[in-house]
Motif scaffolding. Structure first.
Motif, mmCIF file in Angstrom:
data_model
loop_
_atom_site.group_PDB
_atom_site.id
_atom_site.type_symbol
_atom_site.label_atom_id
_atom_site.label_comp_id
_atom_site.label_asym_id
_atom_site.label_seq_id
_atom_site.Cartn_x
_atom_site.Cartn_y
_atom_site.Cartn_z
ATOM 1 N N PRO A 91 11.555 31.759 31.126
ATOM 2 C CA PRO A 91 12.726 31.948 30.256
ATOM 3 C C PRO A 91 13.538 30.676 30.111
ATOM 4 C CG PRO A 91 13.150 32.845 32.445
ATOM 5 C CD PRO A 91 11.776 32.266 32.502
ATOM 6 N N TYR A 92 13.144 29.800 29.210
ATOM 7 C CA TYR A 92 13.827 28.513 29.072
ATOM 8 C C TYR A 92 14.885 28.572 27.976
ATOM 9 C CZ TYR A 92 14.288 23.533 29.634
ATOM 10 O OH TYR A 92 14.780 22.295 29.921
ATOM 11 N N LYS A 93 16.102 28.141 28.303
ATOM 12 C CA LYS A 93 17.183 28.192 27.303
ATOM 13 C C LYS A 93 17.010 27.065 26.290
ATOM 14 C CE LYS A 93 21.238 30.538 28.961
ATOM 15 N NZ LYS A 93 22.463 30.364 29.692
ATOM 16 N N LYS A 95 14.840 26.968 23.639
ATOM 17 C CA LYS A 95 13.465 26.771 23.157
ATOM 18 C C LYS A 95 13.457 26.630 21.640
ATOM 19 C CE LYS A 95 10.579 29.653 26.178
ATOM 20 N NZ LYS A 95 9.764 30.848 26.289
ATOM 21 N N PHE A 96 12.516 25.860 21.130
ATOM 22 C CA PHE A 96 12.288 25.818 19.686
ATOM 23 C C PHE A 96 11.727 27.151 19.211
ATOM 24 C CE2 PHE A 96 11.024 21.074 19.699
ATOM 25 C CZ PHE A 96 12.228 20.693 19.156
ATOM 26 N N HIS A 97 11.935 27.413 17.930
ATOM 27 C CA HIS A 97 11.254 28.516 17.284
ATOM 28 C C HIS A 97 9.864 27.993 16.890
ATOM 29 C CE1 HIS A 97 10.620 31.956 14.831
ATOM 30 N NE2 HIS A 97 11.839 32.402 15.050
ATOM 31 N N GLY A 122 10.876 19.960 27.087
ATOM 32 C CA GLY A 122 11.397 21.257 27.515
ATOM 33 C C GLY A 122 10.274 22.167 27.953
ATOM 34 N N SER A 123 10.271 23.386 27.406
ATOM 35 C CA SER A 123 9.253 24.362 27.810
ATOM 36 C C SER A 123 7.952 24.187 27.035
ATOM 37 C CB SER A 123 9.812 25.767 27.630
ATOM 38 O OG SER A 123 10.091 25.980 26.264
ATOM 39 N N GLY A 124 7.844 23.119 26.263
ATOM 40 C CA GLY A 124 6.541 22.752 25.680
ATOM 41 C C GLY A 124 6.200 23.398 24.352
ATOM 42 N N THR A 125 7.201 23.926 23.627
ATOM 43 C CA THR A 125 6.911 24.625 22.365
ATOM 44 C C THR A 125 6.170 23.739 21.365
ATOM 45 O OG1 THR A 125 9.038 25.710 22.745
ATOM 46 C CG2 THR A 125 7.950 26.159 20.652
ATOM 47 N N ALA A 126 6.660 22.507 21.174
ATOM 48 C CA ALA A 126 6.040 21.630 20.165
ATOM 49 C C ALA A 126 4.627 21.221 20.590
ATOM 50 C CB ALA A 126 6.911 20.394 19.944
ATOM 51 N N ILE A 140 6.603 14.808 27.196
ATOM 52 C CA ILE A 140 7.279 14.154 28.323
ATOM 53 C C ILE A 140 8.585 14.887 28.603
ATOM 54 C CG2 ILE A 140 8.411 12.004 29.084
ATOM 55 C CD1 ILE A 140 6.517 10.520 27.115
ATOM 56 N N ASP A 141 8.870 15.122 29.844
ATOM 57 C CA ASP A 141 10.186 15.653 30.223
ATOM 58 C C ASP A 141 10.507 15.178 31.630
ATOM 59 O OD1 ASP A 141 11.992 18.194 28.909
ATOM 60 O OD2 ASP A 141 12.429 17.653 30.990
ATOM 61 N N VAL A 142 11.804 15.019 31.876
ATOM 62 C CA VAL A 142 12.241 14.538 33.179
ATOM 63 C C VAL A 142 12.228 15.685 34.202
ATOM 64 C CG1 VAL A 142 14.719 14.977 32.860
ATOM 65 C CG2 VAL A 142 13.979 12.983 34.160
ATOM 66 N N GLY A 260 8.439 12.236 32.854
ATOM 67 C CA GLY A 260 8.820 10.883 32.462
ATOM 68 C C GLY A 260 10.216 10.858 31.888
ATOM 69 N N ASP A 261 10.593 9.670 31.397
ATOM 70 C CA ASP A 261 11.950 9.447 30.921
ATOM 71 C C ASP A 261 11.901 9.002 29.462
ATOM 72 O OD1 ASP A 261 14.548 8.567 30.468
ATOM 73 O OD2 ASP A 261 14.789 7.880 32.541
ATOM 74 N N SER A 262 12.615 9.728 28.621
ATOM 75 C CA SER A 262 12.619 9.411 27.186
ATOM 76 C C SER A 262 13.205 8.019 26.921
ATOM 77 C CB SER A 262 13.443 10.452 26.443
ATOM 78 O OG SER A 262 14.747 10.473 26.996
ATOM 79 N N ARG A 263 13.946 7.482 27.892
ATOM 80 C CA ARG A 263 14.556 6.151 27.690
ATOM 81 C C ARG A 263 13.581 5.031 28.009
ATOM 82 N NH1 ARG A 263 19.296 7.546 31.738
ATOM 83 N NH2 ARG A 263 17.415 8.297 32.752
ATOM 84 N N ASP A 286 23.904 22.437 30.702
ATOM 85 C CA ASP A 286 23.540 21.733 31.930
ATOM 86 C C ASP A 286 22.139 22.208 32.366
ATOM 87 O OD1 ASP A 286 23.223 20.827 34.557
ATOM 88 O OD2 ASP A 286 25.383 20.786 34.886
ATOM 89 N N TYR A 287 21.132 21.427 31.958
ATOM 90 C CA TYR A 287 19.747 21.831 32.235
ATOM 91 C C TYR A 287 19.435 21.865 33.725
ATOM 92 C CZ TYR A 287 18.654 21.753 27.307
ATOM 93 O OH TYR A 287 18.637 22.039 25.984
ATOM 94 N N VAL A 288 20.153 21.085 34.513
ATOM 95 C CA VAL A 288 19.890 21.081 35.957
ATOM 96 C C VAL A 288 20.415 22.383 36.565
ATOM 97 C CG1 VAL A 288 20.281 19.874 38.124
ATOM 98 C CG2 VAL A 288 19.997 18.570 36.029
ATOM 99 N N GLU A 307 20.722 12.728 38.245
ATOM 100 C CA GLU A 307 20.951 11.342 37.799
ATOM 101 C C GLU A 307 19.999 10.910 36.689
ATOM 102 O OE1 GLU A 307 23.447 9.187 38.148
ATOM 103 O OE2 GLU A 307 24.267 11.029 38.975
ATOM 104 N N GLU A 308 18.827 11.577 36.610
ATOM 105 C CA GLU A 308 17.838 11.196 35.583
ATOM 106 C C GLU A 308 18.019 11.969 34.281
ATOM 107 O OE1 GLU A 308 13.681 11.236 37.032
ATOM 108 O OE2 GLU A 308 14.610 11.554 38.979
ATOM 109 N N PHE A 309 18.805 13.038 34.318
ATOM 110 C CA PHE A 309 18.934 13.923 33.155
ATOM 111 C C PHE A 309 20.006 13.430 32.179
ATOM 112 C CE2 PHE A 309 16.720 18.091 33.746
ATOM 113 C CZ PHE A 309 16.037 17.785 34.898
ATOM 114 N N ILE A 310 19.635 13.371 30.906
ATOM 115 C CA ILE A 310 20.598 12.989 29.875
ATOM 116 C C ILE A 310 21.575 14.139 29.640
ATOM 117 C CG2 ILE A 310 20.834 12.466 27.408
ATOM 118 C CD1 ILE A 310 18.204 10.943 27.593
ATOM 119 N N GLY A 311 22.867 13.787 29.550
ATOM 120 C CA GLY A 311 23.869 14.797 29.215
ATOM 121 C C GLY A 311 24.564 15.410 30.416
#
Ligand SMILES: C[S@@+](CC[C@H](N)C(=O)[O-])C[C@H]1O[C@@H](n2cnc3c(N)ncnc32)[C@H](O)[C@@H]1O
Length: 400
Positions: A91-93, A95-97, A122-126, A140-142, A260-263, A286-288, A307-311
């Motif tokens: 149950p990932y908050k 998610k893409f449609h 995220g949860s890999g929809t794309a 890629i996701d942190v 990985g890190d998008s940056r 807050d994804y964490v 510390e690695e998460f954006i936002g």
């Protein structure tokens, strides 16, 4: 007599942005069409019907013949129409449609053999939608939870027989745990799962465990009962995936999933044929915190990992400053890895923080343009959620 063939929209298409994407996907697949008065039926003037039937996202039939996507919707173990195949797992908050992603993949003209990237997977929809459409992809996701879940959604079908072989044994051990939970020797289901040698099979049961932790903490369900139910339901979904490959004739694309890190994307310059992604909307979620139970169950210290998460880095107004810096670095990286002439889709919305509106959409748009991205389309995605709460996001489509 000049007979025109009818293309019929799926019954569930209801929003303006969906109609806009439906038209765009047809145009990108080189179809010429007229919209009839009912708005739900289009008339095909010219186009490759077979290709359209294979690829379209928002149409149920072409000249009376059912499209592949309409067929895929039948392979669903949930009550939510878009959570077909393995999409529902975890149950990932935010998610893409999935249907929107398929239409966007059509719009950005990626074809078999092409490589699609989602650097905020995220949860890999794309990634799953790319795989289903026969495109190769890198996700890629942190977050280690996102990496694990996305792998299980896309990789389990390859080890279906091995999962079936071991399932009864694992469920039996779970039953023993259920009756023996006060026994100090009982190390719980994790010990059984960790004993599984094949990594993909182990991951499958690990995700069943994570969903059960979520069922327990968010819905007050019994962990062990949840675990058994989740294993059975997940297995049915993986069997559905296998059946869909055979019955619909899917040729799944190759998938690479990395923490990985998008940056700092570990990909070569000009190596990607298309990007579809959705970064954190400023500091909206807050994804964490949201996945804390799962991160902790996997043995991660959420204080270190944040510390690695954006936002979520920094406090008060400094949080916005850091977010903006991080998002700029991420857009730099997306621009660098994308091949010239190819498309990058960023789905993003504004957020509010400390009572103020944070204009994330405008910031992203202006920075991407400054960097050299050309804005091709900016589609308002407005939907009304539960209790009529409006959610507005923008689908920004850039070309390098
Ligand atoms: C809006 S969500 C993506 C949801 C996804 N589109 C889906 O369908 O599930 C944003 C994601 O960005 C990830 N993220 C945050 N900071 C990141 C970073 N530095 N590098 C890569 N991913 C990051 C979060 O873990 C989160 O999964």
């Amino acid at each position: 007599m000049n007979y025109k063939k009818t293309i019929e929209l799926m019954d569930r298409v209801q929003f303006i942005y969906e109609l806009a994407l439906a038209k765009l996907e047809l145009e990108s697949l080189s179809a010429k069409f007229e919209i009839t008065n009912s708005m739900r039926k289009f008339e095909l003037v010219s186009g490759d019907e077979e290709l359209l039937r294979k690829r379209v996202a928002y149409f149920k039939s072409i000249d009376g013949q059912i499209t592949d996507y309409e067929k895929l919707f039948q392979f669903n173990q949930t009550t939510s129409i878009n959570q077909y195949l393995t999409h529902w797992m975890y149950p990932y908050k935010g998610k893409f449609h999935p249907q929107m992603i398929r239409a966007l993949l059509n719009f950005i003209k990626v074809n078999e053999g092409d490589l699609v990237l989602d650097p905020f997977m995220g949860s890999g929809t794309a990634i799953l939608e790319s795989q289903i459409l026969g495109l190769n992809s890198v996700g890629i996701d942190v977050s280690p939870v996102c990496v694990l879940v996305s792998k299980v959604k896309t990789e389990s079908v390859a080890v279906l027989d091995k999962i079936k072989e071991i399932k009864d044994e694992i469920l039996k051990q779970n039953e023993t745990n259920l009756t023996n939970f006060e026994n100090p020797e009982n190390k719980g289901i994790r010990a059984s799962v960790e004993g599984i040698k094949d990594e993909k099979v182990r991951n499958f049961f690990l995700v069943a465990e994570l969903i059960s932790h979520s069922d327990e903490s968010r819905r007050g369900r019994d962990f062990h009962k949840s675990f058994s139910n989740n294993v059975e339901k997940m297995l049915k979904s993986v069997e559905d995936f296998d059946k869909a490959i055979k019955e619909v004739g899917l040729k799944p694309g190759k998938v690479r999933i990395e923490k990985g890190d998008s940056r700092d994307i570990k990909l070569k310059d000009n190596s990607i044929d298309g990007i579809i992604t959705s970064p954190p909307y400023s500091i909206a979620l807050d994804y964490v915190k949201n996945d804390a139970h799962a991160l902790e169950a996997l043995g991660f210290d959420t204080k270190i990992i944040r510390e690695e998460f954006i936002g979520v880095r920094g406090t008060n107004s400094n949080r916005i400053v850091l977010y903006n810096q991080d998002i700029m670095k991420s857009i730099d990286e997306m621009f660098r890895v994308l091949k010239p002439g190819k498309f990058c889709v960023i789905i993003i919305g504004d957020a509010s923080y400390l009572g103020e509106r944070i204009k994330t959409v405008d910031f992203t748009l202006q920075y991407a343009k400054k960097l050299g991205f050309k804005l091709i389309k900016n589609i308002d995605k407005i939907i009304y959620g539960l209790y009529n709460v409006m959610q507005k996001e923008n689908i920004l489509i850039f070309q390098k």
